[in-house]
Design an enzyme around this catalytic site. Structure first.
Site, PDB file in Angstrom:
ATOM      1  N   VAL A   1       0.886  -1.266  -0.227  1.00  0.00           N
ATOM      2  CA  VAL A   1      -0.119  -0.046  -0.396  1.00  0.00           C
ATOM      3  C   VAL A   1       0.802   1.442   0.106  1.00  0.00           C
ATOM      4  O   VAL A   1       0.238   2.746  -0.355  1.00  0.00           O
ATOM      5  CB  VAL A   1      -0.924   0.523   0.808  1.00  0.00           C
ATOM      6  CG1 VAL A   1      -1.818  -1.068   1.493  1.00  0.00           C
ATOM      7  CG2 VAL A   1      -0.147   0.208   2.432  1.00  0.00           C
TER       8      VAL A   1
ATOM      9  N   TYR B   1       4.624   5.722  14.773  1.00  0.00           N
ATOM     10  CA  TYR B   1       3.640   5.326  15.215  1.00  0.00           C
ATOM     11  C   TYR B   1       2.712   6.286  15.516  1.00  0.00           C
ATOM     12  O   TYR B   1       1.079   6.452  14.546  1.00  0.00           O
ATOM     13  CB  TYR B   1       3.833   3.906  15.899  1.00  0.00           C
ATOM     14  CG  TYR B   1       1.741   3.104  15.853  1.00  0.00           C
ATOM     15  CD1 TYR B   1       1.703   2.569  14.565  1.00  0.00           C
ATOM     16  CD2 TYR B   1       0.961   2.609  17.079  1.00  0.00           C
ATOM     17  CE1 TYR B   1       1.122   1.134  14.283  1.00  0.00           C
ATOM     18  CE2 TYR B   1      -0.819   2.647  16.167  1.00  0.00           C
ATOM     19  CZ  TYR B   1      -0.271   1.714  15.368  1.00  0.00           C
ATOM     20  OH  TYR B   1      -1.546   1.130  15.116  1.00  0.00           O
TER      21      TYR B   1
ATOM     22  N   ALA C   1       2.671   9.274  15.154  1.00  0.00           N
ATOM     23  CA  ALA C   1       2.997  10.336  13.905  1.00  0.00           C
ATOM     24  C   ALA C   1       1.723   9.685  13.174  1.00  0.00           C
ATOM     25  O   ALA C   1       1.120  10.893  12.460  1.00  0.00           O
ATOM     26  CB  ALA C   1       3.962  10.739  14.018  1.00  0.00           C
TER      27      ALA C   1
END
Length: 253
Positions: free
Chosen positions: A63, A163, A165
């Site tokens: 992704v 994580y 952020a």
């Protein structure tokens, strides 16, 4: 939005919360497009969905890579003839203290690679999924729903500079996109799970897990299907947009 016969795209669908999302919506009669990097996990999820009598197709995708996300969503529209919902669930963790000190000496720090990897998947991946899905929803002119999975860590959690952020960014982007996309009939919401019973937490030693659960008022982990239930609410409630649901057992009270 009624879920039956809709096409729902789920990233990170190979296991955990992603698989729970897929099974809940397959059980509601939706057709499921499953995106993940792990082909074997995807195959298993697709088989479970197909057993519920719906179409389920798997797409192996990173992704964080623009071309792969774009190609996958083109394939979804081609294969299903529609794209009604995307749930941006894919995520990774690479935890570390900003600076690790032992006996007064600096012995470690969060690496740039750890920061980049988490932001690439958890923030850029959500951005790409939402952007590409929105473009296709607008072209199809049937509206749609975008659900982004944030985290209770968006409020700040020690050892998770990267994580926290990323997940804070996910919640903020949700508000921006809700404002921008409403004119096209596209709603956007997010969910911030607390500690949830996934493979990572299930593998913890009992004494460690007890410490994790201790500050949670409900004194238990959340279940992946409870996160999926929240996503169902967002999809079905046509007046919901731009908000983040904290699903954390009261941890942030």
């Amino acid at each position: 939005m009624k879920i039956k016969d809709k096409t729902i795209v789920i990233t990170g669908a190979g296991r955990g919360i992603g698989r729970a999302l897929a099974l809940r919506f397959a059980g509601q009669g939706a057709h499921i497009a499953l995106l993940d990097m792990n082909a074997e996990d995807l195959k298993t999820t697709a088989e479970h969905c197909a057993e519920l009598g719906v179409r389920a197709m798997a797409y192996t995708v990173d992704v964080s890579r623009e071309a792969e996300v774009s190609a996958a969503l083109d394939a979804v529209v081609r294969d299903f003839g529609s794209l009604d919902v995307i749930i941006n669930n894919a995520g990774i963790v690479k935890d570390a203290l900003l600076i690790k000190v032992k006996d007064g000496e600096v012995v470690g720090k969060m690496s740039l690679e750890q920061r980049r990897a988490v932001l690439d998947v958890n923030l850029t991946g959500v951005f790409l999924g939402a952007r590409e899905a929105a473009e296709r929803m607008i072209k199809l002119a049937k509206g749609g729903v975008i659900v982004n999975i944030s985290s209770i860590s968006r409020h700040g959690n020690a050892g998770q500079s990267n994580y926290s952020a990323a997940k804070s960014g996910v919640a903020s982007m949700t508000v921006v996109w809700a404002k921008e996309l409403a004119r096209y009939g596209i709603r956007v919401g997010s969910i911030a799970p607390g500690f949830t019973h996934t493979d990572i937490l299930a593998s913890m030693k009992p004494e460690v897990l007890e410490k994790v659960i201790a500050p949670v008022p409900l004194k238990r982990l959340g279940q992946p299907d409870e996160i999926a239930h929240a996503a169902q609410f967002i999809i079905e409630n046509d007046f919901f947009t731009g908000r983040c649901l904290d699903l954390d057992g009261g941890l942030r009270l």
